[in-house]
Design an enzyme around this catalytic site. Structure first.
Site, PDB file in Angstrom:
ATOM      1  CG  ASP A  40      -1.696   1.224   1.440  1.00 52.94           C
ATOM      2  OD1 ASP A  40      -1.843   1.991   0.462  1.00 52.94           O
ATOM      3  OD2 ASP A  40      -2.172   1.446   2.573  1.00 52.94           O
ATOM      4  CG  ASP A  48      -1.343   1.642  -3.745  1.00 52.99           C
ATOM      5  OD1 ASP A  48      -0.155   1.317  -3.959  1.00 52.99           O
ATOM      6  OD2 ASP A  48      -1.704   2.321  -2.759  1.00 52.99           O
ATOM      7  CG  ASP A 226     -12.618 -14.801 -13.216  1.00 49.95           C
ATOM      8  OD1 ASP A 226     -11.966 -15.273 -12.275  1.00 49.95           O
ATOM      9  OD2 ASP A 226     -13.825 -14.515 -13.120  1.00 49.95           O
ATOM     10  CD  GLU A 298     -10.921 -19.514 -11.790  1.00 51.18           C
ATOM     11  OE1 GLU A 298     -11.088 -19.790 -10.600  1.00 51.18           O
ATOM     12  OE2 GLU A 298     -11.620 -18.680 -12.370  1.00 51.18           O
TER      13      GLU A 298
HETATM   14  C1  GLC Z   1     -12.732 -16.799 -10.119  1.00 45.73           C
HETATM   15  C2  GLC Z   1     -11.881 -15.958  -9.210  1.00 45.73           C
HETATM   16  C3  GLC Z   1     -12.650 -15.746  -7.927  1.00 45.73           C
HETATM   17  C4  GLC Z   1     -13.931 -15.021  -8.248  1.00 45.73           C
HETATM   18  C5  GLC Z   1     -14.736 -15.777  -9.301  1.00 45.73           C
HETATM   19  C6  GLC Z   1     -15.832 -14.942  -9.872  1.00 45.73           C
HETATM   20  O1  GLC Z   1     -12.976 -18.048  -9.601  1.00 45.73           O
HETATM   21  O2  GLC Z   1     -10.661 -16.584  -8.998  1.00 45.73           O
HETATM   22  O3  GLC Z   1     -11.892 -15.026  -6.989  1.00 45.73           O
HETATM   23  O4  GLC Z   1     -14.701 -14.889  -7.091  1.00 45.73           O
HETATM   24  O5  GLC Z   1     -13.925 -16.132 -10.394  1.00 45.73           O
HETATM   25  O6  GLC Z   1     -15.305 -13.940 -10.707  1.00 45.73           O
END
Ligand code: GLC
Length: 564
Positions: A40, A48, A226, A298
């Site tokens: 920070d 940040d 994501d 992910e």
């Molecule tokens: C992914 C992210 C998580 C988030 C979710 C919704 O799983 O890693 O942190 O809550 O997506 O965007």
């Protein structure tokens, strides 16, 4: 000057004289920063971008005194109401004032590139915030031109939600919310404040291309996508099969994913829909129009066969996919070995694994695997495993210190899904605020920060930080580790996960003792009799020549041996 340090795409002469292209995202280590919690710079208690820039030398100053990371992945820093701490994006092409400005982003990229550090940013394409102007328009009337940018549906026959889909967050319940104004329901795979975009709409695809180009043109080197497996869903919105067991409700989130894998259910209607591969090919084309940029997805599917499909042919979908099956293994050598071996056999020839043991959604390694005080020793073995497997290793901030889960009293809980403990501030020094902020930090500092911090560990040969630095810099210098082949040794003693990593003229044996008992290496005939101990997770053990037969591997110890 900055760009020069990043270097061009490398080439190497491979087996049989073939020319192999070399890529930073295959050979390097990627370090995940959760911007709220790293550093920070302005004392408001929240990390940040300027704070990150000020700490780049810690990450890589070009010498083994630093961690030596090759890239950073920044969790979202976009304008957001923070219902899901930035994973609810209200504007894809700006920086939230809490984190700084676009100028701060540019400075961060320039300073990172000057140190040879690539910058990967989080792309959240499945959903926006309900405050995003697209959604504000979309919900304003049924005939608004943006209506179809989101997933809207009429009530089901009983007047309830359109189908039985559930939010990934248990606390959010159903994945549908009724919009009183227009009398239809909108889909949200996560919180009601995170409406899902409709990826069947070509305008949505175009809009996300523009977002990608905005950041690529600004110097971003790639994206972490994501919930990549969620973008495409059944256009007919059919019910999912019920997977409840006796007396239990239909599970959500992690429990659901585990149950689906157990039941061998192959197709759900709200995720992993085949069209997702077309979307990923489109992302790939955008990325490939820039030099050596990447996407890591992910892909939260606990099924290796499905996961492997996200690489497409190996060259036309994701560059890397996070492997959550690996992360979910119990602390057993055969568990990790069988996941890695199976995955190696499933991946297309050009694909490259991505392993990690922690991120902002999962308990910290030293806490998760702790069984009566051995969490840290196991975390050391875990570090050696991830940094010596054939993969791109990902490292979550603070793991290199051996940070444990924070204790968050009920009145300070802020996350909807119990993830505060793994998101506590980075521990820079032994001061009460751990050197993270001069103000009150948004989450409490985790216990143990007087010992577990950068200043205390930097000069201590026995610390977790020193082990990470040794491993990371050793890996950089070893072709076998950062680009060689992998072969497991299933006949090794059952307490061990042992494997060979091989490149031209370099052959390494990695032996990881997952047990609390000492083990001796057996007198095997097909490995050379002698070697050189390069590195051990036990800081008392010195490198030097060793005889393989009878080599002692201590409790919770991992070793790397160069074979003669
Ligand atoms: C992914 C992210 C998580 C988030 C979710 C919704 O799983 O890693 O942190 O809550 O997506 O965007």
């Amino acid at each position: 000057m900055a760009q020069a340090l990043l270097g061009a795409v490398g080439e190497t002469i491979g087996v049989g004289g073939t020319v192999e292209r070399r890529h930073w995202w295959r050979e390097g280590l990627i370090y995940q920063i959760y911007p709220r919690s790293f550093a920070d710079s302005n004392g408001d208690g929240v990390g940040d971008l300027a704070g990150i820039t000020a700490r780049l030398d810690y990450l890589n100053d070009g010498t083994p005194n630093s961690l030596g990371v090759d890239a950073i992945w920044l969790s979202p820093f976009y304008p957001s109401p923070m219902a899901d701490f930035g994973y609810d994006v209200a504007d894809y092409t700006d920086v939230d004032s809490l984190f700084g400005t676009l100028d701060d982003f540019d400075r961060l990229v320039a300073e990172a590139h000057a140190r040879g550090i690539r910058v990967v940013i989080d792309l959240v394409p499945n959903h926006t915030s309900d405050r995003h102007p697209w959604f504000v328009e979309s919900r304003s009337s049924r005939d608004n031109p943006k209506r179809d940018w989101y997933v809207w549906a009429d009530s089901g026959p009983d007047g309830g939600p359109p189908n039985n889909w559930m939010s990934a967050f248990a606390r959010a319940g159903r994945a549908w919310t009724l919009d009183q104004g227009t009398g239809q329901w909108y889909l949200h795979s996560f919180l009601p404040q995170q409406p899902d975009l409709n990826w069947w709409n070509p305008e949505v695809r175009q809009a996300m291309d523009d977002v990608m180009r905005f950041w690529l043109d600004r110097g971003a080197d790639g994206f972490r996508i994501d919930v990549a497996h969620r973008m495409a869903k059944d256009p007919e919105l059919r019910d999912n099969p019920l997977i409840s067991t006796d007396g239990e409700d239909d599970p959500t989130g992690e429990a659901r994913a585990i149950r689906l894998a157990q039941l061998g259910i192959d197709q759900l209607y709200d995720e992993d829909w085949p069209e997702v591969h077309e979307i990923l090919r489109r992302f790939r084309r955008t990325l490939d129009s820039y030099e050596d940029h990447m996407a890591v997805g992910e892909v939260y599917l606990l099924d290796l066969r499905k996961l492997a499909r996200y690489y497409g042919s190996g060259r036309d979908e994701l560059h890397l996919a996070h492997n959550f099956v690996f992360l979910h293994q119990p602390w057993k050598p055969e568990a990790f070995r069988s996941v890695v071996d199976e995955y190696e056999s499933l991946l297309p020839a050009d694909a490259w694994p991505a392993y990690f043991l922690g991120n902002h959604d999962h308990a910290r390694v030293a806490s998760r695997y702790d069984e009566g005080g051995n969490g840290l020793a196991r975390a050391r073995v875990g570090a050696m495993m991830v940094l010596t497997l054939r993969c791109t290793p990902f490292l979550y901030y603070g793991e290199e210190l051996g940070m444990t889960d924070g204790r968050v009293p009920p009145e300070r809980v802020v996350d909807v899904d119990g993830r505060d403990p793994e998101r506590t501030p980075m521990q820079w020094d032994a001061s009460p605020g751990a050197g993270f902020s001069t103000g009150e930090s948004w989450l409490p500092i985790a216990p143990g920060s007087q010992r577990v911090n950068v200043v205390a560990e930097r000069g201590d040969h026995a610390s977790m930080l020193s082990l990470y630095r040794r491993l990371i810099w050793y890996r950089k210098g070893s072709a076998a580790l950062h680009r060689g082949g992998y072969r497991s040794l299933p006949d090794a003693p059952t307490q061990l996960y042992a494997y060979l990593r091989e490149a031209a003229e370099e052959r390494l044996l990695v032996a990881l003792n997952f047990s609390g008992e000492p083990v001796e290496w057996p007198p095997w005939t097909d490995l050379p009799a002698n070697g050189h101990l390069e590195l051990s997770t036990d800081p008392r053990r010195q490198p030097g020549p060793v005889t393989l037969a009878g080599l002692a591997i201590g409790p919770d110890e991992g070793v790397i041996v160069r074979l003669a």
